[in-house]
Design an enzyme around this catalytic site. Structure first.
Site, PDB file in Angstrom:
ATOM      1  N   SER A 219       6.676  -6.139  32.428  1.00  0.00           N
ATOM      2  CA  SER A 219       6.360  -5.974  33.855  1.00  0.00           C
ATOM      3  C   SER A 219       6.643  -7.383  34.608  1.00  0.00           C
ATOM      4  O   SER A 219       7.736  -7.775  34.561  1.00  0.00           O
ATOM      5  CB  SER A 219       4.987  -5.664  33.842  1.00  0.00           C
ATOM      6  OG  SER A 219       5.005  -5.230  35.113  1.00  0.00           O
TER       7      SER A 219
ATOM      8  N   ASP B  24      18.676 -15.194  34.261  1.00  0.00           N
ATOM      9  CA  ASP B  24      20.112 -14.676  35.019  1.00  0.00           C
ATOM     10  C   ASP B  24      20.422 -16.053  35.979  1.00  0.00           C
ATOM     11  O   ASP B  24      21.642 -16.050  36.144  1.00  0.00           O
ATOM     12  CB  ASP B  24      19.754 -13.613  35.848  1.00  0.00           C
ATOM     13  CG  ASP B  24      19.896 -12.240  34.985  1.00  0.00           C
ATOM     14  OD1 ASP B  24      20.027 -12.275  33.968  1.00  0.00           O
ATOM     15  OD2 ASP B  24      19.708 -11.330  35.793  1.00  0.00           O
TER      16      ASP B  24
ATOM     17  N   LYS C 272       9.659  -2.843  31.077  1.00  0.00           N
ATOM     18  CA  LYS C 272       9.021  -1.989  31.944  1.00  0.00           C
ATOM     19  C   LYS C 272       9.568  -2.419  33.393  1.00  0.00           C
ATOM     20  O   LYS C 272       9.412  -3.351  33.889  1.00  0.00           O
ATOM     21  CB  LYS C 272       7.571  -2.198  32.049  1.00  0.00           C
ATOM     22  CG  LYS C 272       6.634  -1.368  33.065  1.00  0.00           C
ATOM     23  CD  LYS C 272       5.129  -1.646  32.983  1.00  0.00           C
ATOM     24  CE  LYS C 272       4.385  -0.847  34.137  1.00  0.00           C
ATOM     25  NZ  LYS C 272       4.631  -1.463  35.620  1.00  0.00           N
TER      26      LYS C 272
END
Length: 413
Positions: free
Chosen positions: A311, A322, A336
């Protein structure tokens, strides 16, 4: 005379219209239980991220459940749970009043209980320990990650939801709870009696490691994204920086998530101007959260992740990976990629409703996929005392990567 007849006719029509629009008789009024179902239905109808409602007629379900015989509040709760179950999406769920209060307390940073983070194994459905909290009764009793909890006060956990199991382990300070535990890899179970304590959910553990690395490394372990987590992480970074930390390891292993905003705020502590996460609502409209360029440090960073990283932890890990801010080390994360909002019902219960999904800055949808770390290192279960030590293989791999990065940085400076 004609005018009088016209007005008389108009008046008669108006009276008939008013009577026809008058409220139904009290006998047809909704009961408190029906109102609870209606409120739950309406909240999902307005907020749920899938406007097909799992490809079913959501209005038809409204009529079905309010017409069901409801004798008490529990009947209403069961009807709501059955209605939500038709969505086939486990994160949209009913929280009974005690569960809802406990969740609010947990995210606020303090509760009374035994200090266990738990989860349902997605493959077996068994109730398993993610990790005991440091200094908790569970840790003192030797309960370890991946242990199975078979019963709570004699009640089989196979009959309990995750929220129900957590609620049964919480309770007033000084009271006892009896757990039947099957340790990982063991064939025989054991009974453990725990005394509930008031547990301060300080989500951050930090230390300066000068023993297992060539350079001082700041180690920060974050156990959940509670309201006080951003402030505590910021304080840890500042303290470690003052003590000479030249690189950092952020440990998100077995961190099940928490408050989305806490995850955003912690990402901003590490990132320069950059996108943190994209969210996509039911209309397909994208929104984004960005860093403000106020990072507290630009020192090399490695992030530890595993299957218990979920989460908000995945939002943070994905943002750092990223954007090239950190290298991820460990095992693939939980996966999730959905965001829930909490809504309070009229009787003090609550609904957790999935309102959006999220994508990483590179537009990766990690739901049920997880995030694959840059360096995969498998790790057997460790005690809290072994985390961030020479016995922690994932931590040692992170130190090696940081050492290489520091050498490269100096060579190009």
């Amino acid at each position: 005379m004609k005018h009088r007849k016209f007005w008389l006719t108009l008046l008669t029509f108006f009276v008939v219209l008013v009577v026809s629009l008058a409220p139904a008789s009290p006998a047809l009024a909704f009961s408190d239980e029906q109102k609870l179902i209606l409120q739950s239905w309406r909240l999902v109808n307005q907020s749920y991220f899938d406007d097909s409602f799992n490809h079913q007629n959501w209005w038809f379900l409204r009529e079905k459940y309010i017409k069901r015989p409801l004798h008490n509040r529990e009947d209403a709760y069961q009807a709501i749970e059955e209605m939500l179950a038709t969505l086939e999406e486990p994160f949209t769920r009913l929280l009974r009043p005690e569960q809802y209060r406990n969740l609010q307390v947990s995210t606020a940073g303090e509760l009374s209980g035994v200090g266990l983070q738990i989860n349902l194994n997605p493959e077996t459905g068994n109730l398993e320990v993610i990790a005991p909290l440091a200094g908790s009764p569970a840790e003192a009793a030797g309960i370890a990650p991946h242990d199975r909890i078979l019963t709570i006060d004699g009640i089989s956990t196979e009959t309990l939801s995750l929220d129900e199991a957590a609620a049964r382990m919480r309770g007033p300070q000084g009271t006892q709870v009896l757990l039947t535990v099957l340790p990982e890899g063991a064939t025989s179970e054991k009974s453990i009696s725990l005394t509930r304590q008031r547990i301060s959910l300080s989500p951050v553990f930090a230390q300066l490691d000068t023993a297992t690395s060539q350079r001082p490394v700041g180690y920060i372990r974050l156990s959940q994204f509670s309201a006080n987590a951003p402030q505590e992480v910021a304080q840890a970074i500042q303290d470690l920086d003052q003590r000479g930390a030249q690189a950092y390891v952020l440990d998100l292993r077995n961190n099940p998530g928490g408050l989305l905003q806490a995850g955003i705020d912690i990402a901003r502590l590490w990132l320069p101007d950059s996108t943190i996460v994209y969210t996509v609502n039911r209309q397909g409209i994208q929104d984004s959260f960005t860093a403000m360029g106020n990072a507290l440090t630009n020192a090399p960073l490695a992030v530890l992740v595993n299957q218990g990283t979920a989460s908000a932890s995945e939002i943070l890990a994905g943002a750092l990976q990223d954007n090239g801010r950190a290298l991820l080390v460990g095992e693939k994360t939980f996966g999730k990629g959905l965001i829930q909002s909490l809504f309070e019902l009229a009787d003090g219960a609550g609904l957790a409703i999935t309102v959006a999904k999220y994508e990483t800055p590179n537009h990766k949808d990690i739901h049920k996929q997880g995030i694959v770390p840059d360096t995969v290192v498998h790790q057997d279960a460790l005690t809290f005392a072994q985390l961030g030590s020479s016995q922690d293989q994932q931590y040692q791999a992170a130190l090696q990567l940081l050492g290489d990065n520091l050498v490269l940085a100096k060579a190009h400076s």
